[in-house]
Design a protein around this motif. Structure first.
Motif, PDB file in Angstrom:
ATOM      1  N   ALA A 116       0.824  -1.341   0.055  1.00 30.55           N
ATOM      2  CA  ALA A 116       0.039   0.027  -0.065  1.00 30.55           C
ATOM      3  C   ALA A 116       0.869   1.263  -0.016  1.00 30.55           C
ATOM      4  O   ALA A 116       0.525   2.215  -0.686  1.00 30.55           O
ATOM      5  CB  ALA A 116      -0.877  -0.174   1.082  1.00 30.55           C
ATOM      6  N   ASN A 117       2.081   1.117   0.725  1.00 28.69           N
ATOM      7  CA  ASN A 117       2.905   2.456   0.607  1.00 28.69           C
ATOM      8  C   ASN A 117       3.425   2.688  -0.627  1.00 28.69           C
ATOM      9  O   ASN A 117       3.761   3.655  -1.016  1.00 28.69           O
ATOM     10  CB  ASN A 117       4.006   2.402   1.747  1.00 28.69           C
ATOM     11  N   ALA A 118       3.829   1.452  -1.356  1.00 23.99           N
ATOM     12  CA  ALA A 118       4.402   1.506  -2.955  1.00 23.99           C
ATOM     13  C   ALA A 118       3.414   2.289  -3.727  1.00 23.99           C
ATOM     14  O   ALA A 118       3.702   3.002  -4.504  1.00 23.99           O
ATOM     15  CB  ALA A 118       4.658   0.105  -3.034  1.00 23.99           C
ATOM     16  N   PHE A 119       1.951   1.877  -3.479  1.00 22.50           N
ATOM     17  CA  PHE A 119       0.983   2.632  -4.212  1.00 22.50           C
ATOM     18  C   PHE A 119       0.877   3.985  -4.217  1.00 22.50           C
ATOM     19  O   PHE A 119       0.380   4.902  -4.836  1.00 22.50           O
ATOM     20  CB  PHE A 119      -0.363   2.001  -4.089  1.00 22.50           C
ATOM     21  N   THR A 120       1.105   4.426  -2.649  1.00 24.62           N
ATOM     22  CA  THR A 120       0.971   5.760  -2.484  1.00 24.62           C
ATOM     23  C   THR A 120       2.247   6.532  -2.275  1.00 24.62           C
ATOM     24  O   THR A 120       2.404   7.629  -1.671  1.00 24.62           O
ATOM     25  CB  THR A 120       0.245   5.799  -1.073  1.00 24.62           C
ATOM     26  N   GLY A 121       3.366   5.966  -2.708  1.00 30.60           N
ATOM     27  CA  GLY A 121       4.820   6.677  -2.584  1.00 30.60           C
ATOM     28  C   GLY A 121       4.944   7.830  -3.451  1.00 30.60           C
ATOM     29  O   GLY A 121       5.610   8.784  -3.323  1.00 30.60           O
ATOM     30  N   VAL A 122       3.980   8.017  -4.593  1.00 30.59           N
ATOM     31  CA  VAL A 122       3.835   9.033  -5.340  1.00 30.59           C
ATOM     32  C   VAL A 122       2.371   9.607  -5.235  1.00 30.59           C
ATOM     33  O   VAL A 122       1.619   8.934  -5.053  1.00 30.59           O
ATOM     34  CB  VAL A 122       4.440   8.870  -6.674  1.00 30.59           C
ATOM     35  N   LYS A 123       2.146  10.904  -5.467  1.00 31.70           N
ATOM     36  CA  LYS A 123       0.795  11.389  -5.317  1.00 31.70           C
ATOM     37  C   LYS A 123       0.039  10.923  -6.347  1.00 31.70           C
ATOM     38  O   LYS A 123      -1.078  10.632  -6.071  1.00 31.70           O
ATOM     39  CB  LYS A 123       0.864  13.130  -5.552  1.00 31.70           C
ATOM     40  N   ASP A 124       0.668  10.793  -7.652  1.00 33.26           N
ATOM     41  CA  ASP A 124      -0.261  10.154  -8.987  1.00 33.26           C
ATOM     42  C   ASP A 124       0.518   9.189  -9.538  1.00 33.26           C
ATOM     43  O   ASP A 124       1.037   9.283 -10.464  1.00 33.26           O
ATOM     44  CB  ASP A 124      -0.360  11.357 -10.106  1.00 33.26           C
ATOM     45  N   PRO A 125       0.151   7.843  -8.841  1.00 27.43           N
ATOM     46  CA  PRO A 125       1.063   6.615  -9.196  1.00 27.43           C
ATOM     47  C   PRO A 125       0.466   6.238 -10.915  1.00 27.43           C
ATOM     48  O   PRO A 125      -0.665   6.190 -11.126  1.00 27.43           O
ATOM     49  CB  PRO A 125       0.670   5.729  -8.303  1.00 27.43           C
ATOM     50  N   THR A 126       1.485   5.844 -11.731  1.00 29.97           N
ATOM     51  CA  THR A 126       1.036   5.378 -13.063  1.00 29.97           C
ATOM     52  C   THR A 126       0.835   3.940 -12.918  1.00 29.97           C
ATOM     53  O   THR A 126       1.225   3.332 -11.900  1.00 29.97           O
ATOM     54  CB  THR A 126       2.217   5.657 -13.880  1.00 29.97           C
ATOM     55  N   ALA A 127       0.131   3.244 -14.076  1.00 24.39           N
ATOM     56  CA  ALA A 127      -0.219   1.871 -14.040  1.00 24.39           C
ATOM     57  C   ALA A 127       0.801   1.067 -13.622  1.00 24.39           C
ATOM     58  O   ALA A 127       0.550  -0.248 -13.435  1.00 24.39           O
ATOM     59  CB  ALA A 127      -1.083   1.948 -15.036  1.00 24.39           C
ATOM     60  N   ASN A 128       2.226   1.238 -14.337  1.00 24.04           N
ATOM     61  CA  ASN A 128       3.189   0.220 -14.261  1.00 24.04           C
ATOM     62  C   ASN A 128       3.908  -0.038 -12.857  1.00 24.04           C
ATOM     63  O   ASN A 128       4.157  -1.208 -12.801  1.00 24.04           O
ATOM     64  CB  ASN A 128       4.340   0.790 -14.966  1.00 24.04           C
ATOM     65  N   ILE A 129       3.418   0.481 -12.011  1.00 20.30           N
ATOM     66  CA  ILE A 129       3.895   0.215 -10.628  1.00 20.30           C
ATOM     67  C   ILE A 129       3.132  -0.993  -9.892  1.00 20.30           C
ATOM     68  O   ILE A 129       3.500  -1.574  -8.926  1.00 20.30           O
ATOM     69  CB  ILE A 129       4.047   1.459  -9.723  1.00 20.30           C
ATOM     70  N   TYR A 130       1.848  -1.190 -10.517  1.00 22.66           N
ATOM     71  CA  TYR A 130       1.028  -2.326  -9.798  1.00 22.66           C
ATOM     72  C   TYR A 130       1.592  -3.695 -10.024  1.00 22.66           C
ATOM     73  O   TYR A 130       1.299  -4.658  -9.143  1.00 22.66           O
ATOM     74  CB  TYR A 130      -0.484  -1.958  -9.945  1.00 22.66           C
ATOM     75  N   PHE A 131       2.015  -3.929 -11.021  1.00 15.92           N
ATOM     76  CA  PHE A 131       2.121  -5.397 -11.365  1.00 15.92           C
ATOM     77  C   PHE A 131       3.090  -6.238 -10.513  1.00 15.92           C
ATOM     78  O   PHE A 131       2.591  -7.376  -9.829  1.00 15.92           O
ATOM     79  CB  PHE A 131       2.640  -5.537 -12.851  1.00 15.92           C
ATOM     80  N   PRO A 132       4.329  -5.506 -10.206  1.00 15.53           N
ATOM     81  CA  PRO A 132       5.149  -6.567  -9.472  1.00 15.53           C
ATOM     82  C   PRO A 132       4.784  -6.606  -8.065  1.00 15.53           C
ATOM     83  O   PRO A 132       4.952  -7.811  -7.303  1.00 15.53           O
ATOM     84  CB  PRO A 132       6.433  -5.845  -9.448  1.00 15.53           C
ATOM     85  N   GLU A 133       3.973  -5.565  -7.483  1.00 16.58           N
ATOM     86  CA  GLU A 133       3.650  -5.637  -6.083  1.00 16.58           C
ATOM     87  C   GLU A 133       2.479  -6.923  -5.901  1.00 16.58           C
ATOM     88  O   GLU A 133       2.339  -7.429  -5.135  1.00 16.58           O
ATOM     89  CB  GLU A 133       2.912  -4.363  -5.539  1.00 16.58           C
ATOM     90  N   LEU A 134       1.724  -6.924  -6.838  1.00 16.24           N
ATOM     91  CA  LEU A 134       0.483  -7.701  -6.840  1.00 16.24           C
ATOM     92  C   LEU A 134       0.945  -9.123  -7.134  1.00 16.24           C
ATOM     93  O   LEU A 134       0.552 -10.121  -6.925  1.00 16.24           O
ATOM     94  CB  LEU A 134      -0.606  -7.214  -7.837  1.00 16.24           C
TER      95      LEU A 134
END
Length: 670
Positions: free
Chosen positions: A404-422
């Protein structure tokens, strides 16, 4: 006659009919007629052939005349408040104290009072800072305004409501024109909110990249809906899309947990029938990634409810009195020595707070066991098995907090950051499902089932977004999929992702080619227009007739072994991973190299994978309107919520609002 001996003669004539002469003296200086301004003493021509237009223009610009008029108005208002009257013809300013006529232009503008402008500013202030509409009827506000500007005509609540609706209409037109100029496609988030009267509200927000690759967000609608009618929800969404004329530019919609698959199907069906969605709407349906984390966490906490209750009450017991706290600290000193960590209570609606409470309590589990032996009043110490289960759940929660912190690490996260975390969460769930502990296995299976439902919907769009990250490309998919699906099924899954991104690119390539053909044809038509718009017959007609052949060649380029931009992009080595890497800047810089692929990347990376604001990611409560907003009529509520969002740029330009006067957002979670 010598010039020094010339005299000035004031000319009085009955022929001076124009009102402008009330502010001028007509003086004869020798043989020349001069008009002298009574306010600034400037001399202008007053000959019979000059007319009076230049005199009127001077009065409109004369600052001293404007200052005198403003002073007269202020004096009249002051005397009216005192209950007296004044005859301006006999007015002597000395009777009212010194009046400084040396005002600069800014001061003059400030002294001018404009009722309509002030009403407009008041309405914008209420919208910007989310003040209640009724504040204009508050006694304190009315007294303040009367003392500040007695000329201001006080308004009613209905008046300011009308002004807010007018501002909403004007700002909506600006947003409409802005969306029409968006260079690519846009994606939406669909959220459900609830009022205190249990009314449902649909919030639609547009997400897109502007021409400078800056992510923009605009709330488009905040409308009352029946959350229990799937057909009604779908109709409202489609109506909003057509109202904004963005159905033709839509890429995807990210839905929160309140929208059923039937609502999604009904919404997508109309768009698919009109062939408005890219890739036949394969990437249209997206589910909120943050919501799936929250739901899985709730499953964990529900399974551990009894243990969590014991730990929460244990912490409360220790903190209930100084005597118990001192006894607890003495035991802790003997068993674990000095510890920098202390116990903390959680907020049940904030799951990261529950994680913090469990993690802190686990460090004192032996202390709690000894406290139960020393204090007969303490009877809620968890057993060893319960502590072990709490430890397992806490390790889960730690992973989820990090994600969750990785998702909110930037104000406007782009779609590329979600795949490795999930993918990491998926692997953890797979591993926990193999546990020999029946409690852990049962909990993990339930969580895995919920996650698989999300994964079946979103895995393709998540993977494509990751591929468009030059640090990952297909390599990240090839790394994770064998671990998730096993060696036997991984190749098929990887092929599905590969075909998916190729199909999407192929559609963008065709669309880009057709746009170029249409533009070229339009240019040919404009450049070859004959007399009266009749096109002359030239050899250009032959080239235009073969535009279909050019399209045919493009569609069959694979047969000619021509490498596409996508092939070239994927064949190049991955970009080194760096914490300072800016994916949007990378695509902006490389757009000339990948003109078609960059268009696709802009639309895919702009997909909002989460509908939850970064400051509410740990909230497991429903989204609830505050009591005041819940009491508003639907039309004015939508106007206030949307216009507040559209005017946020003004607040950002003026700097942050001091914390002492800052108001909470109009929509809050609880």
């Amino acid at each position: 006659m010598d010039a020094s001996n010339q005299t000035q003669t004031v000319v009085k004539s009955s022929r001076l009919k124009s009102l402008v002469w009330n502010d001028f003296e007509r003086v004869k200086k020798g043989d020349v007629m001069v008009a002298i301004c009574k306010h600034c003493k400037k001399k202008l021509s007053a000959s019979a052939t000059s007319g009076t237009s230049h005199l009127k223009n001077h009065l409109n610009r004369c600052r001293k005349r404007q200052t005198r008029e403003l002073a007269e108005q202020l004096i009249l208002v002051r005397e009216k408040q005192r209950g007296g009257t004044i005859n301006l013809e006999n007015l002597k300013f000395d009777d009212f104290g010194p009046i400084d006529f040396k005002f600069d232009e800014r001061t003059l503008l400030n002294l001018k009072f404009d009722q309509e402008r002030s009403r407009y500013d008041l309405a914008r202030m209420i919208i910007l800072h989310e003040y209640p509409l009724s504040m204009v009827e508050h006694v304190g506000f009315r007294r303040f305004v009367s003392n500040l500007q007695p000329s201001f005509q006080l308004m009613s609540c209905d008046d300011v409501k009308s002004d807010c609706l007018q501002i909403y209409g004007k700002e909506k037109q600006k947003v409409y024109e802005m969306l029409d100029k968006v260079p690519g496609r846009l994606s939406l988030t669909a959220d459900m909110w609830t009022s205190y009267q249990d009314h449902g509200y649909l919030c639609l927000t547009a997400h897109y990249f502007d021409e400078t690759w800056v992510l923009q967000k605009k709330i488009l609608n905040f409308v009352m809906v029946d959350p229990h009618s799937e057909q009604s929800l779908a109709e409202v969404i489609n109506t909003c899309l057509m109202d904004w004329d963005i159905d033709r530019k839509l890429f995807s919609v990210t839905f929160d947990k309140f929208f059923s698959n039937d609502v999604v199907f009904r919404t997508r069906e109309r768009l698919s029938q009109s062939r408005l969605l890219p890739n036949n709407g394969l990437l249209f349906h997206v589910r909120c990634a943050t919501t799936i984390l929250s739901l899985i966490v709730q499953d964990m906490l529900e399974a551990l409810n009894e243990v969590t209750h014991k730990i929460r009450e244990s912490v409360r017991f220790v903190r209930s009195s100084d005597t118990v706290q001192q006894s607890f600290n003495e035991i802790a000193q003997r068993l674990i020595g000095d510890s920098q960590r202390g116990l903390c209570l959680d907020c049940p609606t904030q799951w990261n707070a529950t994680y913090a409470m469990l993690e802190a309590a686990l460090g004192y589990k032996d202390v709690f066991s000894h406290l139960q032996q020393c204090d007969l009043g303490y009877t809620l110490a968890p057993s060893d098995i319960e502590w072990e289960r709490a430890s397992t759940v806490c390790s889960y929660l730690k992973l989820f907090v990090e994600v969750a912190n990785a998702f909110t690490g930037v104000k406007d996260p782009t779609a590329n950051i979600y795949f490795p975390e999930l993918c990491d969460i998926n692997l953890q769930l797979i591993e926990r499902c193999k546990s020999e502990d029946s409690f852990i296995k049962s909990m993990a299976l339930k969580m895995k089932s919920r996650f698989d439902t999300y994964w079946s919907i979103c895995s393709l769009v998540l993977a494509i977004a990751a591929i468009l990250d030059p640090r990952f490309k297909m390599k990240l998919v090839e790394y994770y999929y064998p671990q998730i699906y096993g060696p036997s099924d991984a190749l098929e899954r990887i092929t599905e992702v590969s075909n998916g991104i190729k199909d999407l690119y192929h559609e963008y390539a065709i669309s880009s080619t057709m746009s170029s053909f249409d533009h070229g044809l339009a240019c040919d038509v404009r450049s070859s227009n004959g007399i009266n718009g009749v096109l002359p017959i030239t050899n250009n007609d032959t080239r235009d007739r073969l535009s279909g052949f050019d399209k045919f060649l493009h569609e069959n380029s694979d047969n000619q072994q021509v490498k596409s931009e996508l092939d070239k992009y994927l064949e190049e080595p991955v970009f080194p991973r760096n914490v300072d890497f800016d994916i949007l800047n990378w695509w902006k810089v490389n757009a000339p190299k990948y003109p078609i692929l960059s268009l696709m990347a802009r639309d895919v990376l702009g997909i909002p994978m989460s509908t939850v604001e970064f400051d509410s990611v740990f909230n497991i409560g429903e989204r609830l309107l505050d009591p005041y907003r819940s009491s508003l009529e639907p039309d004015i509520l939508q106007a206030l919520v949307c216009t507040h969002d559209w005017l946020q740029k003004e607040v950002e330009e003026c700097g942050p609002i001091p914390s002492s006067s800052a108001m909470p957002l109009c929509i809050t979670s609880s």
